[in-house]
Design an enzyme around this catalytic site. Structure first.
Site, PDB file in Angstrom:
ATOM      1  N   GLU A 140      47.084  84.521  39.977  1.00 43.09           N
ATOM      2  CA  GLU A 140      47.249  83.990  38.625  1.00 43.09           C
ATOM      3  C   GLU A 140      48.689  83.950  38.113  1.00 43.09           C
ATOM      4  O   GLU A 140      49.046  83.022  37.374  1.00 43.09           O
ATOM      5  CB  GLU A 140      46.402  84.812  37.652  1.00 43.09           C
ATOM      6  CG  GLU A 140      44.911  84.677  37.895  1.00 43.09           C
ATOM      7  CD  GLU A 140      44.107  85.701  37.110  1.00 43.09           C
ATOM      8  OE1 GLU A 140      43.144  85.300  36.432  1.00 43.09           O
ATOM      9  OE2 GLU A 140      44.443  86.894  37.159  1.00 43.09           O
ATOM     10  N   ARG A 142      42.623  89.166  26.814  1.00 42.34           N
ATOM     11  CA  ARG A 142      43.771  89.021  27.720  1.00 42.34           C
ATOM     12  C   ARG A 142      44.838  88.119  27.116  1.00 42.34           C
ATOM     13  O   ARG A 142      46.029  88.283  27.397  1.00 42.34           O
ATOM     14  CB  ARG A 142      43.326  88.510  29.086  1.00 42.34           C
ATOM     15  CG  ARG A 142      44.419  88.600  30.145  1.00 42.34           C
ATOM     16  CD  ARG A 142      43.893  88.293  31.528  1.00 42.34           C
ATOM     17  NE  ARG A 142      43.250  89.413  32.150  1.00 42.34           N
ATOM     18  CZ  ARG A 142      43.808  90.188  33.090  1.00 42.34           C
ATOM     19  NH1 ARG A 142      45.059  89.968  33.455  1.00 42.34           N
ATOM     20  NH2 ARG A 142      43.148  91.168  33.639  1.00 42.34           N
TER      21      ARG A 142
END
Length: 784
Positions: A733, A326
């Site tokens: 997030e 990621r």
């Protein structure tokens, strides 16, 4: 009619979607009445655990003498790896490298070797200190900064992303800069640490009340350790006192130990770590060493880039593979790179195994992108914001190219240009930059800086099978509704949002929807509440369940009143059937009497997601969330101390399910991101001992550290490009990397001491000491 039945003239429901009811447990949080695991009334005879931790970073266990431990007051038994009835492993990966209790060797300072079970927690912890352990110490790798990425052991297979020919683009670029950045980790520092209470049942059954973000994974890990099928283990969690990713996999160890002890002793057992133990023995956000080589033209347009993201994985794989992945997925942030080559390097170290943390590697990737922007802006002598805007993605594409990510997914929903333009105007960026320049010219000691940074954050699990969710909805014969789903509540308001979705479907007031504890006994095979997907997945699953019941009610009402289905309309707290209106309760009673099923299991899986890791290609994310922050700081050039004067944020949540909850998430996410990049410093000594293991040595932001002026706004015009739940967007997030604005405002202030001629290369966390060292370095370079 019961007390919930509204007057038929009521035209709006209280607490449906796109409204802002308060968090369902807010009043309990502030009054201290919210029940967490440690508040549950303990069964009679409950025992307590204390961990025996390694005192070396790497070594062979030559002897483990627990005689004094077993003889200590209150001790009932002591567990070692030999007491694990199933498999001594709680690794979430295929590596099987994470033991419940160390066997034969230890690989980090603080690794659990044994567990004392005693009548009281204090007795267990005191007894654990009496062990006599002999080690054959082995060489230990602690820091990653000087490790050779090409030869050092990696805990999992790294990822490489490439598009175009980065090497050729770099070789032919008019200008080129190389550099390296150190980026620190972060402790989760939740209010509630790791804790589990295991209650043994009959046969092979056990119930575990656990502070976990992944009830199903914890269920499987406990079953694995016990050597029983998953149907013998029930995991339940009503709420957590914070999670932030630290309870996605790290909760499994305490749960497994508690369950093993409970089944062995046939008594309830509680494992609760204190703050020091939690910080020493459980994983954190990965720290990174980021190498970059960027080629660009004289205008500052990036032509090609080569990245290496080395991360401190720790002693086991845990989630380091996907975290590194990621980071690469976000190494572009909001910028289009025509030619790119990026690789991860999850490096083995003799430190605690690092794990998920809000953003899951994405923020670390963005830090790399913004450092590159800084390098380019100083090289060409332009405002960094100009370079940012010059390199933004173009959703429309130019010759079909300026909207393609390094992993070959098209950015079709890009709104970052508009967000940045609106924030630039509302925050008066240009006017304030001019005023700051005038202030700095007159101020000898205190310097100011400003930065406006963007965020583009991909939403979905990159592990395809995790993009699914289940829910269970019951409508009782009195018209009250029971809702359960696979997501977990850690203070982020997930239960409230999902309840709002159910209330919206039935057009009933929110207080008629009962929110119950997440349990594997009701909704199986749940995905972790992570990747910002909680409301997206579970909201859709709950909506699916509610619509099944609603469809049956419509069919029943249409048939019993002899009207077409389209003539049955749900209105606020009532239903219109042809020309007749009746309260919702009455319809439910009639449906029950007619034996209409009033319960449904809902399900949802995210469409379009596919990812080929080996090829480095795919549609990794369902959509993107966007935002931008503008921060202004003041620094004391004699001490390095600083103050955040002002922050303005404009963030995209689509058509927000609950604006109040979302704004709270944005404020909290920004502060947490700011803390990570400024004051929160993890430090291990040469022996592998974590020295910042308590509030006395680890500095999270205080209320006094927040921006003096703090303006947060949501875009009031955006909605999700894809058909998400009510066209909302994730907000867990994406706000955290908004804290980058503070790091770059500090960098801007530091740069002013050398008249913005030299890139400060300010590493993170940008503690006052690091800021002062950067100032002194620039002053020395200016004199050369």
């Amino acid at each position: 009619m019961n007390k919930h039945t509204p007057h038929l003239k009521t035209e709006t429901i209280v607490g449906g979607v796109h409204s802002s009811p308060r968090h369902d447990s807010a009043h309990k949080h502030v009054s201290g009445t919210a029940v967490y695991i440690d508040d549950i009334t303990e069964p009679t005879g409950t025992l307590h655990a204390g961990l025996g931790l390694s005192t070396v970073a790497h070594g062979i266990l030559k002897s483990v003498d627990l005689t004094a431990v077993r003889a200590a007051p209150g001790v009932v038994t002591v567990l070692t790896h030999e007491d694990v009835p199933g498999v001594n492993d709680i690794s979430p990966s295929y590596m099987h490298d994470d033991p419940v209790l160390a066997a034969g060797k230890v690989e980090f300072h603080g690794q659990p070797i044994f567990c004392v079970i005693a009548e009281t927690r204090e007795q267990a912890r005191r007894a654990a200190r009496l062990a006599k352990i002999e080690y054959e110490e082995l060489p230990a790798d602690i820091d990653i900064w000087d490790l050779d990425v090409s030869t050092h052991r990696q805990v999992v297979t790294p990822l490489t992303l490439k598009r175009g020919d980065a090497a050729a683009a770099l070789a032919s670029a008019p200008r080129r800069v190389t550099g390296r950045m150190r980026l620190g980790g972060q402790d989760h520092f939740y209010l509630e640490g790791q804790i589990s209470l295991a209650v043994p049942g009959e046969d092979d059954e056990v119930a575990v009340y656990c502070s976990t973000q992944g009830p199903s994974e914890t269920q499987h890990m406990v079953a694995h350790a016990l050597g029983v099928p998953s149907n013998a283990v029930t995991i339940e969690v009503r709420r957590m006192g914070g999670g932030f990713g630290g309870k996605e996999t790290q909760a499994n160890q305490c749960a497994a130990i508690a369950a093993i002890a409970a089944k062995k002793l046939k008594r309830a057992v509680k494992v609760r770590l204190d703050r020091d133990e939690d910080m020493v023995a459980t994983g954190k956000r990965h720290d990174f060493a980021i190498d970059y080589d960027v080629g660009f033209d004289d205008e500052g347009r990036i032509l090609g880039i080569d990245y290496t993201f080395a991360l401190r994985a720790g002693f086991s794989a845990d989630l380091s593979g996907p975290v590194g992945d990621r980071a690469l997925f976000h190494c572009d942030n909001a910028y289009f790179f025509p030619h790119v080559h990026a690789k991860s390097a999850p490096l083995y170290t003799n430190t605690v195994s690092n794990t998920a943390f809000r953003g899951f590697g994405g923020p670390q990737g963005m830090v790399g992108a913004e450092r590159v922007i800084d390098e380019v802006s100083f090289a060409v002598g332009k405002d960094p914001l100009e370079i940012r805007k010059l390199n933004f993605y173009d959703a429309m594409g130019v010759d079909g190219e300026r909207n393609l990510t390094p992993y070959h997914q098209k950015v079709e929903d890009c709104i970052i240009q508009r967000i940045v333009a609106e924030l630039e105007e509302s925050a008066d960026y240009a006017g304030r930059r001019k005023a700051i320049a005038e202030f700095n010219a007159k101020s000898r000691i205190v310097k100011r800086g400003i930065a406006l940074t963007p965020v583009k954050f991909g939403i979905s699990f990159t592990k395809t099978e995790s993009n699914q969710a289940g829910a269970l909805v019951h409508v009782y014969s009195d018209g009250s509704v029971h809702m359960n789903h696979g997501g977990t509540e850690m203070g982020q308001g997930l239960h409230l949002k999902v309840a709002q979705v159910v209330a919206e479907e039935f057009q009933i007031d929110l207080d008629r929807v009962k929110i119950t504890a997440t349990t594997t006994a009701k909704v199986p095979n749940t995905s972790p509440t992570a990747a910002s997907s909680g409301a997206d997945l579970n909201g859709m699953a709950a909506q699916n369940a509610a619509r099944q019941i609603k469809d049956r009610l419509i069919a029943f009402a249409a048939e019993s009143h002899q009207v077409p289905r389209e003539k049955v309309v749900f209105l606020p707290n009532r239903v219109r059937i042809g020309d007749v209106e009746m309260p919702f309760d009455d319809l439910i009673k009639k449906a029950y009497m007619a034996r209409v099923q009033l319960s449904a299991a809902g399900f949802y899986k995210t469409p379009k997601i596919h990812w080929d890791r080996k090829a480095g290609r795919g549609h990794a994310f369902y959509y993107y969330a966007y935002g931008a922050a503008c921060s202004e700081v003041s620094i004391d050039t004699l001490t390095g101390e600083y103050v955040v004067e002002r922050t303005d944020i404009l963030h995209d949540t689509g058509r927000s399910l609950n604006r109040a909850i979302d704004i709270g998430q944005i404020e909290g996410g920004f502060i947490q991101g700011m803390g990570w990049l400024t004051t929160e410093e993890l430090w291990w000594d040469g022996k592998g001992r974590l020295r910042t293991h308590a509030p006395s040595t680890y500095k999270i932001p205080l209320a006094s550290d927040r921006p003096k002026i703090f303006n947060v706004a949501l875009t009031d015009w955006s909605e999700a490009y894809e058909p998400t739940i009510h066209r909302s967007k994730a907000v867990g997030e994406p706000p955290l990397p908004l804290g980058l604005a503070v790091l770059h405002a500090l960098s801007d202030a530091v740069a002013s001491v050398a008249d913005h001629k030299i890139c400060p290369r300010l590493d993170a966390p940008a503690t006052p000491e690091r800021v002062l060292m950067a100032i002194e370095r620039l002053k020395a370079m200016q004199k050369e």
